[in-house]
Write a protein that holds these residues in place. Structure first.
Motif, short mmCIF file in Angstrom:
data_model
loop_
_atom_site.label_atom_id
_atom_site.label_comp_id
_atom_site.label_asym_id
_atom_site.label_seq_id
_atom_site.Cartn_x
_atom_site.Cartn_y
_atom_site.Cartn_z
N TYR A 167 0.81 -1.21 0.00
CA TYR A 167 0.00 0.00 0.00
C TYR A 167 0.85 1.27 0.00
CZ TYR A 167 -3.55 -3.36 1.47
OH TYR A 167 -4.38 -4.45 1.55
N ALA A 168 2.10 1.16 0.45
CA ALA A 168 2.94 2.35 0.61
C ALA A 168 3.15 3.09 -0.70
CB ALA A 168 4.29 1.95 1.20
N ALA A 169 3.35 2.34 -1.80
CA ALA A 169 3.60 3.00 -3.08
C ALA A 169 2.40 3.81 -3.54
CB ALA A 169 3.98 1.96 -4.14
N ALA A 170 1.18 3.28 -3.31
CA ALA A 170 -0.02 4.00 -3.71
C ALA A 170 -0.17 5.30 -2.92
CB ALA A 170 -1.25 3.11 -3.53
N VAL A 171 0.08 5.22 -1.61
CA VAL A 171 0.01 6.44 -0.79
C VAL A 171 1.05 7.45 -1.26
CG1 VAL A 171 0.32 7.36 1.53
CG2 VAL A 171 -0.91 5.21 1.20
N ALA A 172 2.26 6.99 -1.53
CA ALA A 172 3.32 7.88 -1.99
C ALA A 172 2.97 8.52 -3.33
CB ALA A 172 4.64 7.12 -2.10
N CYS A 173 2.40 7.73 -4.25
CA CYS A 173 1.99 8.29 -5.54
C CYS A 173 0.94 9.37 -5.36
CB CYS A 173 1.44 7.18 -6.44
SG CYS A 173 2.69 6.27 -7.35
N ALA A 174 -0.02 9.12 -4.47
CA ALA A 174 -1.07 10.11 -4.23
C ALA A 174 -0.49 11.42 -3.71
CB ALA A 174 -2.09 9.55 -3.25
N VAL A 175 0.48 11.31 -2.78
CA VAL A 175 1.12 12.51 -2.24
C VAL A 175 1.85 13.28 -3.34
CG1 VAL A 175 2.94 13.34 -0.70
CG2 VAL A 175 1.34 11.58 0.09
N LEU A 176 2.61 12.57 -4.16
CA LEU A 176 3.38 13.23 -5.22
C LEU A 176 2.47 13.87 -6.27
CD1 LEU A 176 6.18 10.55 -5.64
CD2 LEU A 176 6.48 12.87 -4.74
N LEU A 177 1.40 13.19 -6.64
CA LEU A 177 0.48 13.75 -7.63
C LEU A 177 -0.25 14.96 -7.07
CD1 LEU A 177 -0.93 10.49 -9.25
CD2 LEU A 177 0.65 12.14 -10.26
N ALA A 178 -0.58 14.92 -5.79
CA ALA A 178 -1.21 16.09 -5.17
C ALA A 178 -0.25 17.28 -5.16
CB ALA A 178 -1.65 15.76 -3.75
N ARG A 179 1.02 17.00 -4.83
CA ARG A 179 2.02 18.07 -4.82
C ARG A 179 2.23 18.66 -6.21
NH1 ARG A 179 4.03 20.92 -0.81
NH2 ARG A 179 6.08 20.94 -1.75
N SER A 180 2.08 17.84 -7.25
CA SER A 180 2.29 18.33 -8.61
C SER A 180 1.07 19.07 -9.18
CB SER A 180 2.63 17.15 -9.54
OG SER A 180 1.48 16.35 -9.78
N GLY A 181 -0.04 19.07 -8.43
CA GLY A 181 -1.26 19.74 -8.90
C GLY A 181 -2.18 18.86 -9.70
N ASP A 182 -1.84 17.58 -9.85
CA ASP A 182 -2.64 16.72 -10.70
C ASP A 182 -4.04 16.47 -10.14
OD1 ASP A 182 -2.62 14.67 -13.04
OD2 ASP A 182 -3.34 13.52 -11.32
N LEU A 183 -4.19 16.46 -8.84
CA LEU A 183 -5.49 16.17 -8.23
C LEU A 183 -6.42 17.38 -8.21
CD1 LEU A 183 -4.51 13.85 -5.24
CD2 LEU A 183 -4.86 13.31 -7.65
N ALA A 184 -5.97 18.49 -8.79
CA ALA A 184 -6.82 19.68 -8.82
C ALA A 184 -7.90 19.59 -9.90
CB ALA A 184 -5.96 20.93 -9.08
N ASP A 185 -7.69 18.75 -10.90
CA ASP A 185 -8.63 18.64 -12.00
C ASP A 185 -9.67 17.57 -11.73
OD1 ASP A 185 -7.15 20.55 -13.38
OD2 ASP A 185 -5.86 19.04 -14.30
N ALA A 186 -10.94 17.88 -12.03
CA ALA A 186 -12.02 16.91 -11.87
C ALA A 186 -12.04 15.96 -13.06
CB ALA A 186 -13.36 17.63 -11.74
N LEU A 187 -12.81 14.89 -12.92
CA LEU A 187 -12.99 13.93 -14.01
C LEU A 187 -13.56 14.65 -15.23
CD1 LEU A 187 -12.76 10.78 -14.32
CD2 LEU A 187 -15.24 10.73 -13.97
N PRO A 188 -12.95 14.50 -16.41
CA PRO A 188 -13.46 15.21 -17.59
C PRO A 188 -14.83 14.69 -17.99
CG PRO A 188 -11.75 13.64 -18.21
CD PRO A 188 -11.76 13.70 -16.72
N GLY A 189 -15.67 15.60 -18.44
CA GLY A 189 -17.01 15.23 -18.85
C GLY A 189 -17.02 14.59 -20.25
N ILE A 190 -18.18 14.10 -20.62
CA ILE A 190 -18.38 13.47 -21.92
C ILE A 190 -18.95 14.50 -22.89
CG2 ILE A 190 -19.67 11.71 -23.18
CD1 ILE A 190 -17.42 10.61 -21.44
N PRO A 191 -18.37 14.66 -24.09
CA PRO A 191 -18.91 15.61 -25.08
C PRO A 191 -20.38 15.30 -25.37
CG PRO A 191 -16.74 14.86 -25.75
CD PRO A 191 -17.14 14.02 -24.58
N THR A 192 -21.13 16.34 -25.60
CA THR A 192 -22.56 16.16 -25.89
C THR A 192 -22.85 16.08 -27.37
OG1 THR A 192 -22.86 18.58 -25.83
CG2 THR A 192 -23.24 17.35 -23.79
N SER A 193 -21.84 16.31 -28.20
CA SER A 193 -22.07 16.20 -29.66
C SER A 193 -20.77 15.82 -30.35
CB SER A 193 -22.57 17.53 -30.20
OG SER A 193 -21.65 18.57 -29.99
#
Length: 252
Positions: free
Chosen positions: A226-252
């Motif tokens: 589990y340690a690697a997953a926790v570490a990845c989450a910390v690093l991605l948060a620090r890089s700003g990656d977790l600031a973006d929400a799940l992208p939506g689906i185009p409507t057309s």
């Protein structure tokens, strides 16, 4: 969100998509999808497509492409995880890492690793890990399937990393906290996680000679799977990656 699948570029011709074999069987029998349902597929040109199913059978699924865009779901920071083989449940480790956004996983044999399968048994394990990675990437909305390599000794795994990789090793008495590390999306990062009990002295010497920075993960001990997953989450948060929400689906 629609179900997501990975396909080859040859499966798409114009606005048409044809899927056969196990994927078609899974769509028809396990998911019980029908004509008129929508899915998303990602091809090996790093594009994703919205698809409206036109016919569904256990041997063949035919759909119509309704929209196309660059594949989403990939972190800007590329993290390769160099993971000491856990005693058990490596599948859990792969599952979590792929869902969180690891780019590839390199299992390694270190001084204190107990699990040391070989021959056909090892090949079956790697095949299973890669199948888990594929399923997890689809469920998580990834834009690619991370590769899970065959286990090798730690020095061999480090030698195979990109030359410009920043090497971070998680140890109990690291020089600073992992939470203080800033990831640069312009350079890949290799995250090294030891086995239960941590890296041995020979491992640490190998990491130091490779230029690794040593960090700690706080005052509590995590299981290695589990340690690697926790570490990845910390690093991605620090890089700003977790600031973006799940992208939506185009409507057309």
């Amino acid at each position: 969100m629609p179900q997501r699948f990975f396909v080859n570029r040859g499966d798409i011709a114009g606005d048409g998509l044809v899927m056969e074999g196990p994927v078609a069987n899974h769509i028809a029998r396990s998911l019980r999808m029908r004509s008129g349902d929508s899915i998303v597929v990602v091809d090996d040109d790093n594009r994703e497509h919205g698809v409206l199913l036109r016919s569904v059978g256990p041997d063949r699924v035919v759909g119509e492409v309704t929209w196309t865009r660059a594949a989403t779901g990939e972190p800007r920071l590329r993290i390769t995880v160099v993971q000491a083989l856990p005693r058990e449940r490596m599948e859990d480790c792969v599952d979590l890492l792929v869902e969180l956004g690891a780019a590839e996983i390199r299992p390694v044999i270190t001084e204190r690793v107990v699990s040391r399968a070989s021959g056909d048994r090892l090949g079956n394990r790697v095949h299973r890990w890669q199948a888990v990675a594929t399923e997890s990437a689809q469920l998580a909305g990834r834009g690619m399937i991370p590769r899970v390599h065959s286990p090798v000794p730690l020095p061999d795994a480090l030698a195979a990393l990109d030359n410009d990789s920043r090497l971070i090793a998680c140890v109990f008495d690291g020089d600073r906290s992992l939470a203080d590390i800033d990831g640069d999306s312009g350079h890949p990062l290799a995250l090294c996680i030891g086995p239960e009990g941590g890296f041995g002295e020979r491992d640490l010497d190998t990491l130091r000679r490779a230029g690794a920075e040593t960090v700690h993960m706080g005052a509590r001990v995590l299981r290695t799977r589990y340690a690697a997953a926790v570490a990845c989450a910390v690093l991605l948060a620090r890089s700003g990656d977790l600031a973006d929400a799940l992208p939506g689906i185009p409507t057309s």
